[in-house]
Write a protein that holds these residues in place. Structure first.
Motif, mmCIF file in Angstrom:
data_model
loop_
_atom_site.group_PDB
_atom_site.id
_atom_site.type_symbol
_atom_site.label_atom_id
_atom_site.label_comp_id
_atom_site.label_asym_id
_atom_site.label_seq_id
_atom_site.Cartn_x
_atom_site.Cartn_y
_atom_site.Cartn_z
ATOM 1 N N SER A 35 0.816 -1.216 0.000
ATOM 2 C CA SER A 35 0.000 0.000 0.000
ATOM 3 C C SER A 35 0.856 1.274 0.000
ATOM 4 O O SER A 35 0.334 2.368 -0.160
ATOM 5 N N THR A 36 2.146 1.060 0.217
ATOM 6 C CA THR A 36 3.008 2.258 0.339
ATOM 7 C C THR A 36 3.240 2.928 -1.022
ATOM 8 O O THR A 36 3.196 4.152 -1.140
ATOM 9 N N SER A 37 3.421 2.066 -2.041
ATOM 10 C CA SER A 37 3.600 2.682 -3.371
ATOM 11 C C SER A 37 2.338 2.521 -4.200
ATOM 12 O O SER A 37 1.846 1.414 -4.339
ATOM 13 N N SER A 38 1.739 3.537 -4.667
ATOM 14 C CA SER A 38 0.491 3.447 -5.413
ATOM 15 C C SER A 38 0.614 4.061 -6.810
ATOM 16 O O SER A 38 -0.347 4.534 -7.363
ATOM 17 N N ASN A 39 1.825 4.063 -7.285
ATOM 18 C CA ASN A 39 1.980 4.591 -8.649
ATOM 19 C C ASN A 39 1.662 3.531 -9.699
ATOM 20 O O ASN A 39 1.964 2.352 -9.488
ATOM 21 N N SER A 40 0.980 3.925 -10.744
ATOM 22 C CA SER A 40 0.559 2.955 -11.738
ATOM 23 C C SER A 40 1.662 2.657 -12.754
ATOM 24 O O SER A 40 1.525 1.767 -13.567
ATOM 25 N N THR A 41 2.718 3.384 -12.712
ATOM 26 C CA THR A 41 3.853 3.077 -13.581
ATOM 27 C C THR A 41 4.977 2.529 -12.735
ATOM 28 O O THR A 41 5.349 3.097 -11.704
ATOM 29 N N LEU A 42 5.502 1.341 -13.138
ATOM 30 C CA LEU A 42 6.565 0.687 -12.363
ATOM 31 C C LEU A 42 7.794 0.550 -13.241
ATOM 32 O O LEU A 42 7.675 0.416 -14.454
ATOM 33 N N ASP A 43 8.928 0.516 -12.599
ATOM 34 C CA ASP A 43 10.131 0.308 -13.402
ATOM 35 C C ASP A 43 10.211 -1.153 -13.815
ATOM 36 O O ASP A 43 9.540 -2.038 -13.253
ATOM 37 N N ARG A 44 10.985 -1.413 -14.797
ATOM 38 C CA ARG A 44 11.097 -2.761 -15.386
ATOM 39 C C ARG A 44 11.498 -3.799 -14.360
ATOM 40 O O ARG A 44 10.988 -4.921 -14.343
ATOM 41 N N ASP A 45 12.398 -3.438 -13.450
ATOM 42 C CA ASP A 45 12.886 -4.381 -12.430
ATOM 43 C C ASP A 45 11.750 -4.829 -11.534
ATOM 44 O O ASP A 45 11.607 -6.009 -11.222
ATOM 45 N N ALA A 46 10.916 -3.811 -11.130
ATOM 46 C CA ALA A 46 9.797 -4.139 -10.236
ATOM 47 C C ALA A 46 8.829 -5.081 -10.941
ATOM 48 O O ALA A 46 8.359 -6.066 -10.349
ATOM 49 N N VAL A 47 8.576 -4.811 -12.218
ATOM 50 C CA VAL A 47 7.678 -5.656 -13.003
ATOM 51 C C VAL A 47 8.273 -7.057 -13.137
ATOM 52 O O VAL A 47 7.586 -8.067 -12.924
ATOM 53 N N ALA A 48 9.563 -7.074 -13.472
ATOM 54 C CA ALA A 48 10.224 -8.378 -13.636
ATOM 55 C C ALA A 48 10.165 -9.174 -12.341
ATOM 56 O O ALA A 48 9.896 -10.391 -12.336
ATOM 57 N N GLN A 49 10.362 -8.502 -11.223
ATOM 58 C CA GLN A 49 10.346 -9.161 -9.924
ATOM 59 C C GLN A 49 8.957 -9.707 -9.618
ATOM 60 O O GLN A 49 8.805 -10.855 -9.166
ATOM 61 N N ALA A 50 7.935 -8.851 -9.895
ATOM 62 C CA ALA A 50 6.552 -9.270 -9.654
ATOM 63 C C ALA A 50 6.203 -10.485 -10.512
ATOM 64 O O ALA A 50 5.623 -11.472 -10.026
ATOM 65 N N LEU A 51 6.614 -10.427 -11.795
ATOM 66 C CA LEU A 51 6.334 -11.544 -12.697
ATOM 67 C C LEU A 51 7.043 -12.803 -12.231
ATOM 68 O O LEU A 51 6.487 -13.918 -12.307
ATOM 69 N N SER A 52 8.242 -12.613 -11.704
ATOM 70 C CA SER A 52 9.007 -13.749 -11.204
ATOM 71 C C SER A 52 8.265 -14.420 -10.051
ATOM 72 O O SER A 52 8.173 -15.656 -9.976
ATOM 73 N N VAL A 53 7.721 -13.578 -9.134
ATOM 74 C CA VAL A 53 6.929 -14.111 -8.011
ATOM 75 C C VAL A 53 5.739 -14.907 -8.551
ATOM 76 O O VAL A 53 5.449 -16.028 -8.100
ATOM 77 N N ILE A 54 5.054 -14.315 -9.544
ATOM 78 C CA ILE A 54 3.867 -14.959 -10.110
ATOM 79 C C ILE A 54 4.234 -16.283 -10.782
ATOM 80 O O ILE A 54 3.589 -17.322 -10.557
ATOM 81 N N VAL A 55 5.328 -16.248 -11.558
ATOM 82 C CA VAL A 55 5.762 -17.457 -12.249
ATOM 83 C C VAL A 55 6.152 -18.540 -11.238
ATOM 84 O O VAL A 55 5.757 -19.711 -11.357
ATOM 85 N N ASP A 56 6.912 -18.149 -10.216
ATOM 86 C CA ASP A 56 7.303 -19.118 -9.161
ATOM 87 C C ASP A 56 6.065 -19.784 -8.556
ATOM 88 O O ASP A 56 6.019 -21.010 -8.386
ATOM 89 N N THR A 57 5.090 -18.928 -8.246
ATOM 90 C CA THR A 57 3.860 -19.427 -7.624
ATOM 91 C C THR A 57 3.159 -20.444 -8.530
ATOM 92 O O THR A 57 2.774 -21.537 -8.094
ATOM 93 N N CYS A 58 3.049 -20.044 -9.818
ATOM 94 C CA CYS A 58 2.391 -20.934 -10.783
ATOM 95 C C CYS A 58 3.149 -22.246 -10.903
ATOM 96 O O CYS A 58 2.549 -23.326 -10.981
ATOM 97 N N GLU A 59 4.488 -22.137 -10.940
ATOM 98 C CA GLU A 59 5.286 -23.360 -11.070
ATOM 99 C C GLU A 59 5.122 -24.264 -9.855
ATOM 100 O O GLU A 59 4.953 -25.486 -9.970
ATOM 101 N N ARG A 60 5.160 -23.665 -8.654
ATOM 102 C CA ARG A 60 4.966 -24.474 -7.425
ATOM 103 C C ARG A 60 3.601 -25.164 -7.453
ATOM 104 O O ARG A 60 3.474 -26.363 -7.170
ATOM 105 N N ALA A 61 2.592 -24.351 -7.825
ATOM 106 C CA ALA A 61 1.226 -24.898 -7.848
ATOM 107 C C ALA A 61 1.126 -26.044 -8.842
ATOM 108 O O ALA A 61 0.505 -27.076 -8.561
ATOM 109 N N SER A 62 1.782 -25.850 -10.025
ATOM 110 C CA SER A 62 1.675 -26.902 -11.035
ATOM 111 C C SER A 62 2.442 -28.153 -10.600
ATOM 112 O O SER A 62 2.199 -29.242 -11.119
ATOM 113 N N GLN A 63 3.348 -28.021 -9.628
ATOM 114 C CA GLN A 63 4.041 -29.188 -9.054
ATOM 115 C C GLN A 63 3.183 -29.867 -7.977
ATOM 116 O O GLN A 63 3.600 -30.837 -7.365
ATOM 117 N N GLY A 64 2.004 -29.259 -7.743
ATOM 118 C CA GLY A 64 1.115 -29.863 -6.744
ATOM 119 C C GLY A 64 1.248 -29.211 -5.387
ATOM 120 O O GLY A 64 0.625 -29.644 -4.422
#
Ligand SMILES: Cc1cc2nc3c(=O)[nH]c(=O)nc-3n(C[C@H](O)[C@H](O)[C@H](O)COP(=O)(O)O)c2cc1C
Lengths: 184, 392
Positions: free
Chosen positions: B3-32
């Protein structure tokens, strides 16, 4: 716990019948995940929930023995269902039909706990409210918390024995919607 | 989310990091690993929506898996109070949950039927067990009874053997006695016959001795008559002598003319003398004959008396023999009756012995049957026990 807690409003809020309020905790009951429904209904942001003990949303009108039963059951690595009254951030209250289960890692170790909460069934809720009033009365009659919990557990056990059921059977018997033949 | 940062534009690193979290989660889930969730994304509306969407997918999947697993775990325990809760499960999840609940309901009904059946079966098993118990007890009693019967039959056989032996002995004894009796009867009859014969002979002897006595008496009378005649002759001879003496005297007086006469007179004198002598000797002989006759008579009397006595004795003997014959006949009759009875006993005892043998055989069979029954009851009991234990 939270000194900024708003006073109770006595106002009851609810959520969609197609929704589930989800949270996960570590082994001590510290929140590690809450879904968007949890955030919306409780009024807490994710950052306010993660890392907080789950009694953050405890309502004072909940008999302590229900949570004792919850933790005793979880320690046996079993699931438990309970009707729970929760307290929202703004002091509003909401009833849930909570399903709490241990979470296992891929090796079968308990790594935390998980809860799915549904909108309670009205036919069950009426009975639950009566029971909880009874339990609170018993609890408050005792000189301390431990004695209160013990007295309530004894009372609950007497009721169950009379009905010839264990707690799980009892909880499911409270509503016609929680039988095998139910379609809604 | 953050909630601390509410800007709708993010730098590439932040996006990449967020996507990495999402991908990790999906991969873990797909492993059961359904514990995986997207947590701590930066406060960017699209990312937050994406995070919520992924979490919602995981929550629903997690709920479905927890619910179905828990519901089935209870079913596996034979407990059917816990359905999969349908609330919060959308679409296919809900349909699957409904299907599982219906299957569980069917399982519940089947289980209840089976439980009812099990209870009935247990009751039947209990009844069978009880019956088996009493059959087993009966079989034991039967076995004991058979053993007793067997003992009795053996004893009966032994006894009947003994009885048969003694009956045979008795029969042969009786036969011997009967034979002896017959012999006795025969010899008694012979004696009787002989006694009768001797009695007849005695009677004849008595008669003859009476006749002899009569003859002797007649002889005595004849002797007395002879004596009278002899006396007469003697008298005549004396007179004749006197006459001869006179004649002689006369002849002498007559001289020669009388000489011849004298001779004759002399001869007459001699004759009379001879006659006198002869009569004397006759008299003597008659006398001695009379004496002899009387002693013969008395001897005959004695003989007659003795014969009479013998006759009497013979009568007594004959009578007692008669009695003896009657008694012997009676004995013989009794003995032959006894013999008949003994042989009857002998026959009967053979039947008894046969019956005892039959009983023995039957009781051995009975014993075998009761043993088999007992064994069967035991097996049945084991079966029932097996049935009872396998139920639980
Ligand atoms: C996964 C999980 C979910 C829980 N959810 C709730 C909840 O919704 N409301 C609640 O009052 N307590 C909940 N509890 C129980 C709390 O940890 C705590 O025992 C309870 O609030 C009583 O607090 P107290 O012991 O401080 O009185 C949850 C526990 C676990 C492990």
């Amino acid at each position: 716990m939270n000194p900024t807690k708003a006073p109770l409003t006595g106002r009851e809020i609810t959520f969609g019948e197609d929704e589930i309020i989800v949270s996960k905790t570590d082994l001590r009951g510290v929140i590690t995940y809450a879904n968007d429904v949890f955030e919306r209904v409780s009024g807490y942001a994710e950052s306010e929930l993660i890392g907080k003990p789950h009694n953050l949303i405890r309502h004072p009108e909940m008999p302590a023995c229900v949570f004792r039963l919850l933790w005793d059951t979880l320690k046996q690595e079993k699931e438990i269902f309970a009707y729970v009254l929760n307290r929202a951030r703004n002091g509003d209250e909401y009833w849930v039909f909570a399903h709490v289960t241990p979470s296992f890692d891929l090796d079968g170790n308990v790594v935390g706990y998980h809860s799915n909460r549904r909108v309670p069934y009205p036919d069950a809720l009426a009975k639950v409210k009566t029971l909880y009033v009874q339990l609170l009365g018993i609890e408050r009659r005792e000189r301390d918390r431990a004695a209160g919990i013990a007295a309530c557990m004894a009372h609950l056990q007497t009721q169950l024995t009379a009905a010839g059921m264990d707690y799980s059977e009892f909880v499911f018997s409270l509503s016609e919607h929680t039988s095998l033949g139910a379609v809604a | 989310m953050n909630s601390t940062s509410s800007n709708s534009t993010l730098d590439r690193d932040a996006v990449a990091q967020a996507l990495s979290v999402i991908v990790d989660t999906c991969e873990r889930a797909s492993q059961g690993d359904l514990e995986a969730r997207v947590v701590g994304l930066p406060d960017h509306p699209e990312l937050v929506r994406l995070g919520h969407a992924i979490n919602h997918l995981l929550d629903v999947s997690d709920a479905y898996v927890r619910e179905s697993a828990a519901a089935m775990a209870e079913c596996a325990q034979g407990r059917f109070h816990r359905p999969i809760l349908l609330r919060g499960l959308p679409g296919s999840y809900r349909d699957a949950a409904l299907t599982i609940n219906q299957a569980a309901l069917r399982m519940k009904e089947d289980t209840e039927r089976i439980r009812k059946f099990e209870i009935e079966r247990a009751q039947v098993a209990d009844r069978v067990q009880n019956t088996t118990q009493s059959v087993s007890t009966s079989a034991q009693t039967l076995d004991q009874t058979a053993l007793q019967i067997l003992g009795n039959a053996e004893q009966t056989k032994t006894l009947s053997d003994t009885v048969a032996a003694s009956a045979t002995a008795t029969a042969s004894n009786v036969s011997a006695v009967a034979a002896a009796c017959e012999e006795l009867t025969a010899s008694t009859s012979e004696i009787s016959r002989q006694t009768t014969q001797s009695a007849d002979l005695t009677a004849a002897a008595v008669k003859q001795s009476h006749e002899a006595a009569d003859s002797v008496r007649a002889l005595g009378q004849a002797a007395r008559k002879i004596e009278t005649v002899v006396g007469l002759i003697h008298k005549i001879a004396g007179q004749t002598k006197l006459l001869a003496l006179n004649a002689t005297l006369e002849a002498a007086r007559a001289g020669d003319a009388g000489r011849g006469f004298a001779v004759v007179a002399n001869e007459v004198k001699v004759l009379s003398q001879e006659t006198a002598a002869a009569t004397d000797s006759i008299s003597d002989q008659v006398n001695s004959m009379r004496q002899a006759t009387s002693s013969v008579a008395s001897a005959i009397d004695g003989v007659s008396a003795a014969i009479g006595k013998i006759n009497d004795n013979a009568g007594i003997i004959s009578a007692s023999l008669e009695e003896q014959v009657v008694a012997t006949t009676e004995i013989a009759k009794r003995v032959s009756e006894a013999s008949a009875t003994a042989s009857q006993i002998s026959e009967t005892i053979v039947t008894v012995a046969q019956a005892a043998s039959g009983t023995e055989a039957a009781s051995i069979q009975l014993k075998q049957a009761s043993a088999a029954l007992f064994e069967q009851a035991g097996l049945l009991s084991q079966e029932v026990e097996h049935l009872n234990t396998s139920r639980n």
